[in-house]
Design a protein around this motif. Structure first.
Motif: not given
Length: 381
Positions: A299-306
């Protein structure tokens, strides 16, 4: 004062940061386990914003004068009774910490665990290692360490999968409950080759690992993939440069990923860092990690930060040391950085200087000592 005021573990290294302060001369890293309540209000020898008194130091690492550290009686007795397998001061020893101004220097013999383990492995060429259920995956995981694996580690040729995986298990045994924020991923399950050939299996393992270690702040993932380099050898003849040979070299390259599931940040530590390139294009595992996050948190759309960190760089000509670098980074993070990370470390990793020889040797000695202690008690001499 000439009284025992605390008890803990001593890590006799010559450099490093303690609560963002450099280690002072004639001081050692000390992890405080317990204190004498009578002295809980006294200031520690090197005060920081996080630790001011002895009471504040319980459960964390601080600096303590070398002259005011005394080996505990049980450790002295244990050391004298071990004749066949010697140990080293490179591994943390249980010690009594005292505050004393004029305590004479004590000469401590330096046993040689590297050589002791090498000799034992000559007659025990394969050692079976088992990771208990819940350490690397839901069930128990077993593998083997061979004499050849250890020999390559000593010769700085490479650090094999068995060496890195054993290092994680040994850290868990060394620190036990102190590793509350960290969990380890199984390097055997996230190989670069597996990411290419069986990506679904890798994604499934990543999801299972995140569920198994739910609530952990950090997932430590040593990642191994092939590294390609086009090597050009040039010679100078009569003031002219001729291309003598082109050779396409393929070797196994270690990278460390520190995964923070709660805020979707992945820190990448690579001893052959390429900061101008997109991390997702460089490492096969990252694309699969994105898919695993999508399945883990539907239920999340938070993108991954590299975040490609400015970590220690070995250089192309020393690319075989990538595994040794990963071993040092893991040790540093688990021992020091996980406590208050990343707020306590405003600049995160920012040291691109290559590790000194003595640092690499110390890590190998620690590995050897712990391996002797935990897996070589009943061996054929």
């Amino acid at each position: 004062m000439n009284q025992k005021c605390a008890r803990g573990m001593v890590f006799p290294y010559n450099d490093g940061l303690i609560h963002s302060l450099p280690l002072r001369g004639n001081h050692l890293k000390v992890m405080i386990d317990s204190i004498d309540e009578r002295y809980k209000g006294i200031p520690v020898p090197v005060m920081t914003n996080e630790v001011g008194t002895l009471e504040d130091a319980v459960g964390t690492v601080i600096q303590w004068p070398r002259i005011a550290i005394v080996l505990s009686k049980e450790q002295q007795s244990k050391a004298s009774s071990q004749q066949q397998i010697q140990t080293t001061s490179a591994r943390p020893s249980t010690a009594k910490v005292v505050m004393e101004k004029n305590m004479p220097n004590q000469k401590i013999n330096k046993p040689r665990p590297i050589e002791s383990l090498r000799d034992l492995l000559k007659t025990n060429l394969v050692v079976h290692v088992v990771a208990d259920a819940g350490h690397l995956e839901a069930g128990a995981f077993d593998f083997s360490v061979t004499y050849e694996d250890y020999y390559r580690l000593l010769k700085k040729q490479t650090a094999d999968l068995s060496i890195i995986t054993t290092w994680q298990i040994l850290l868990q045994l060394m620190l036990q409950k102190r590793m509350g924020k960290c969990a380890f991923l199984n390097p055997y399950k996230i190989l670069g080759k597996a990411c290419q050939e069986t990506p679904i299996d890798v994604v499934n393992y990543l999801v299972d690992a995140m569920q198994l270690h739910h609530g952990k702040s950090f997932l430590i993932a040593p990642y191994l993939q092939k590294y390609h380099m086009l090597l050009s050898i040039f010679i100078l003849i009569f003031l002219c440069v001729f291309i003598l040979k082109f050779q396409n070299i393929t070797s196994m390259h270690w990278v460390l990923l520190v995964i923070c599931p709660s805020n979707h940040i992945v820190y990448i530590l690579d001893s052959l860092m390429k900061p101008m390139k997109n991390p997702v294009d460089n490492y096969y595992l990252l694309k699969l990690l994105e898919k695993a996050f999508e399945r883990y948190e539907k239920n999340t759309s938070i993108p991954i930060v590299w975040k490609l960190t400015e970590c220690n760089q070995a250089g192309v000509l020393e690319r075989e040391l990538s595994g040794h670098y990963v071993m040092n980074w893991i040790f540093d993070f688990v021992l020091n950085r996980q406590h208050g990370f990343p707020s306590r470390f405003g600049t995160l990793w920012n040291d691109k200087i290559a590790f000194e020889e003595k640092v690499l040797v110390t890590t190998v000695a620690t590995w050897a000592r712990e391996f002797l202690k935990n897996f070589m008690n009943d061996v054929v001499v």
